[in-house]
Scaffold this active site. Structure first.
Site, short mmCIF file in Angstrom:
data_model
loop_
_atom_site.label_atom_id
_atom_site.label_comp_id
_atom_site.label_asym_id
_atom_site.label_seq_id
_atom_site.Cartn_x
_atom_site.Cartn_y
_atom_site.Cartn_z
N VAL A 63 0.62 -1.20 -0.11
CA VAL A 63 -0.12 -0.02 -0.06
C VAL A 63 1.08 1.21 -0.13
CG1 VAL A 63 -1.96 -1.01 1.05
CG2 VAL A 63 -0.27 -0.08 2.63
N ASN A 89 -6.88 -0.85 6.71
CA ASN A 89 -6.40 -1.92 7.88
C ASN A 89 -4.72 -1.95 7.86
OD1 ASN A 89 -6.86 -4.05 10.14
ND2 ASN A 89 -5.59 -5.05 8.42
N SER A 141 -5.45 3.80 16.03
CA SER A 141 -4.78 2.97 17.38
C SER A 141 -5.01 3.78 18.54
CB SER A 141 -3.44 2.60 17.20
OG SER A 141 -3.16 2.05 18.33
N TYR A 154 4.95 5.18 15.58
CA TYR A 154 3.53 4.54 15.38
C TYR A 154 2.48 5.64 15.79
CZ TYR A 154 0.12 0.91 15.70
OH TYR A 154 -1.20 0.32 15.65
N SER A 157 1.91 8.19 13.54
CA SER A 157 1.13 7.56 12.05
C SER A 157 -0.37 7.51 12.44
CB SER A 157 1.87 6.44 11.64
OG SER A 157 1.53 5.43 12.40
#
Ligand code: NAD
Length: 246
Positions: A63, A89, A141, A154, A157
């Protein structure tokens, strides 16, 4: 059959939460393209889904590469003739304490978790706009909401995913395209299994329900947002985290 006759792309659909979503969407009547860069896992899963062989296909996709995102959308339109639902996802972690985090670790996570969502949505958009309908579900998340030790890259992001979700909701709602995000809590998938037991225990201890999520717990939230039951839910970030108190 909440997704009867719908066509969905699920990125990262070969493992963990994405795999559970693939199974759940198929159970509810959808046709599903698994867009995942792990060819072995993707082909294994499609082979296992014997009850749904004519409604599931694998398309090897990274992706983070614009051309591959476009190819995944083209593959879906060719294979199933339409596209109704995009579940962004796919995601990775590359954890390190910030003082030791390299620029490369930061970039790799951004390339997949942020630019991957950008490329896939960009690729699907002309088709969704033309048909005047579509549901985009992004995966954030709890780390993107609360931050997390060792997850500067993370968390950044996943916060970006929320920013994109809310911006696209504002831009695309008038075109009939719904955009929402799910913010999973700690979920028992291969992504978490690679962490030390001590960290997993710490993660569980901050969850009010005192257990990690099962992949199906998160897949059910994707399913709700993809279904007509969520037709008036837009620009929302649905926390599915067992009550996290970070
Ligand atoms: P996982 O590692 O089990 O599965 C991720 C899948 O994404 C794999 O099949 C992998 O091959 C695929 N993938 C990775 N990079 C890709 C790329 N560039 N192109 C296409 N596919 C790619 O992970 P998971 O735990 O199921 O995570 C799914 C999503 O949920 C991710 O976005 C993750 O950040 C998010 N999430 C997970 C947790 C958790 O605790 N597991 C918590 C919050 C959010």
């Amino acid at each position: 059959m909440r997704l009867q006759d719908k066509v969905a792309i699920i990125t990262g659909g070969a493992s963990g939460i994405g795999k559970a979503a693939t199974e759940r969407f198929l159970e509810e009547g959808a046709r599903v393209v698994i867009a995942d860069y792990n060819q072995e896992q993707g082909e294994l899963l499609t082979g296992e889904l014997t009850d749904h062989q004519d409604r599931v296909a694998f398309c090897q996709t990274d992706v983070s590469k614009e051309a591959q995102a476009k190819a995944a959308v083209a593959f879906t339109l060719e294979k199933f003739g339409r596209l109704d639902i995009l579940v962004n996802n796919a995601g990775i972690t590359l954890d390190a304490m910030f003082a030791k985090m390299s620029e490369d670790q930061f970039d790799q996570v951004m390339d997949i978790n942020v630019k991957g969502v950008f490329h896939m949505t960009h690729a699907a958009l002309p088709h969704l706009i033309e048909q005047g309908f579509g549901k985009i579900i992004n995966t954030s998340s709890v780390s993107g909401v609360y931050g997390n030790v060792g997850q500067t890259n993370y968390a950044a992001s996943k916060a970006a995913v929320i920013g994109m979700t809310k911006s696209w909701a504002k831009e695309l709602g008038r075109k009939g395209i719904q955009v929402n995000a799910v913010a999973p809590g700690f979920t028992a998938t291969p992504m978490v299994a690679k962490m030390p037991e001590k960290i997993i225990d710490q993660m569980t201890s901050v969850v009010a329900l005192q257990r990690l999520a099962e992949p199906r717990d998160i897949a059910n939230a994707y399913l709700f947002l993809a279904s007509n039951e969520a037709d008036y839910v837009h620009g929302h970030v649905l926390h599915v985290d067992g009550g996290i108190m970070m």
